[in-house]
Design a protein around this motif. Structure first.
Motif, PDB file in Angstrom:
ATOM      1  N   GLU A 141       0.832  -1.203   0.000  1.00 15.42           N
ATOM      2  CA  GLU A 141       0.000   0.000   0.000  1.00 15.42           C
ATOM      3  C   GLU A 141       0.865   1.251   0.000  1.00 15.42           C
ATOM      4  OE1 GLU A 141      -3.143  -0.609  -0.573  1.00 15.42           O
ATOM      5  OE2 GLU A 141      -2.533  -2.690  -0.396  1.00 15.42           O
ATOM      6  N   ILE A 142       1.970   1.202   0.699  1.00 12.03           N
ATOM      7  CA  ILE A 142       2.901   2.332   0.706  1.00 12.03           C
ATOM      8  C   ILE A 142       3.459   2.543  -0.699  1.00 12.03           C
ATOM      9  CG2 ILE A 142       5.122   3.146   1.606  1.00 12.03           C
ATOM     10  CD1 ILE A 142       4.353   1.586   4.216  1.00 12.03           C
ATOM     11  N   VAL A 143       3.779   1.447  -1.367  1.00  9.66           N
ATOM     12  CA  VAL A 143       4.282   1.531  -2.751  1.00  9.66           C
ATOM     13  C   VAL A 143       3.202   2.101  -3.664  1.00  9.66           C
ATOM     14  CG1 VAL A 143       5.116   0.174  -4.712  1.00  9.66           C
ATOM     15  CG2 VAL A 143       5.933  -0.325  -2.399  1.00  9.66           C
ATOM     16  N   ARG A 144       1.943   1.683  -3.482  1.00 10.82           N
ATOM     17  CA  ARG A 144       0.846   2.222  -4.286  1.00 10.82           C
ATOM     18  C   ARG A 144       0.726   3.730  -4.101  1.00 10.82           C
ATOM     19  NH1 ARG A 144      -3.588  -1.705  -5.468  1.00 10.82           N
ATOM     20  NH2 ARG A 144      -3.024  -3.619  -4.444  1.00 10.82           N
ATOM     21  N   LEU A 145       0.740   4.171  -2.871  1.00  7.12           N
ATOM     22  CA  LEU A 145       0.622   5.608  -2.602  1.00  7.12           C
ATOM     23  C   LEU A 145       1.773   6.382  -3.233  1.00  7.12           C
ATOM     24  CD1 LEU A 145      -0.570   5.515   1.104  1.00  7.12           C
ATOM     25  CD2 LEU A 145      -1.904   6.192  -0.895  1.00  7.12           C
ATOM     26  N   TYR A 146       2.961   5.824  -3.174  1.00  7.80           N
ATOM     27  CA  TYR A 146       4.116   6.460  -3.796  1.00  7.80           C
ATOM     28  C   TYR A 146       3.935   6.525  -5.316  1.00  7.80           C
ATOM     29  CZ  TYR A 146       8.965   7.430  -4.987  1.00  7.80           C
ATOM     30  OH  TYR A 146      10.112   7.988  -5.480  1.00  7.80           O
ATOM     31  N   GLY A 147       3.327   5.478  -5.887  1.00  3.87           N
ATOM     32  CA  GLY A 147       3.158   5.405  -7.332  1.00  3.87           C
ATOM     33  C   GLY A 147       2.154   6.392  -7.898  1.00  3.87           C
ATOM     34  N   ARG A 177       1.775   9.449  -7.265  1.00  2.00           N
ATOM     35  CA  ARG A 177       2.242  10.835  -7.277  1.00  2.00           C
ATOM     36  C   ARG A 177       2.373  11.371  -8.703  1.00  2.00           C
ATOM     37  NH1 ARG A 177       6.658   7.938  -7.621  1.00  2.00           N
ATOM     38  NH2 ARG A 177       8.574   8.795  -8.455  1.00  2.00           N
ATOM     39  N   HIS A 178       2.484  10.472  -9.697  1.00  2.25           N
ATOM     40  CA  HIS A 178       2.609  10.898 -11.093  1.00  2.25           C
ATOM     41  C   HIS A 178       1.271  11.279 -11.714  1.00  2.25           C
ATOM     42  CE1 HIS A 178       6.804   9.924 -11.300  1.00  2.25           C
ATOM     43  NE2 HIS A 178       6.576   8.690 -10.888  1.00  2.25           N
TER      44      HIS A 178
END
Length: 108
Positions: free
Chosen positions: A18-24, A26-27
């Motif tokens: 989920e942390i990776v999803r949130l980071y992703g 941003r684009h």
């Protein structure tokens, strides 16, 4: 290892994607919808990751984290594939805003 530690590490592992999803996102944040659905599903994945870490049973800290990380990845892959197979897309269809479920599966 105590059951509580295994459960918590499984939960933490399940929240890592989920942390990776949130980071992703941003684009392209305008394409996704933030919702309570996202929070509920994330908590459900965390709980499932903790339960699976207990059930397998995870014998090491890394094992408990790995089971947790694997849980949402596996479930999301199965759900995404099922939705792709059942959805009939017309050629040339304009990409619009994602539904709540698709927002979660595609990036949130």
């Amino acid at each position: 290892m105590s059951s509580a530690v295994v459960f918590l590490l499984g939960m933490a592992g399940a929240l890592a994607p989920e942390i990776v999803r949130l980071y992703g996102i941003r684009h392209d944040p305008d394409r996704f919808q933030w919702s309570w659905f996202y929070l509920v599903v994330s908590l459900a994945f965390a709980g499932l990751g903790g339960l699976l870490a207990l059930a397998l049973p995870a014998t090491t800290y890394w094992g408990a984290i790995y089971v947790g990380v694997s849980t949402p990845v596996l479930v999301n892959s199965l759900v995404r594939k099922g939705r792709e197979v059942s959805r009939q897309q017309l050629r040339g269809e304009r990409l619009g805003r994602y539904s709540l479920v698709d927002s979660y599966l595609q990036g949130l």
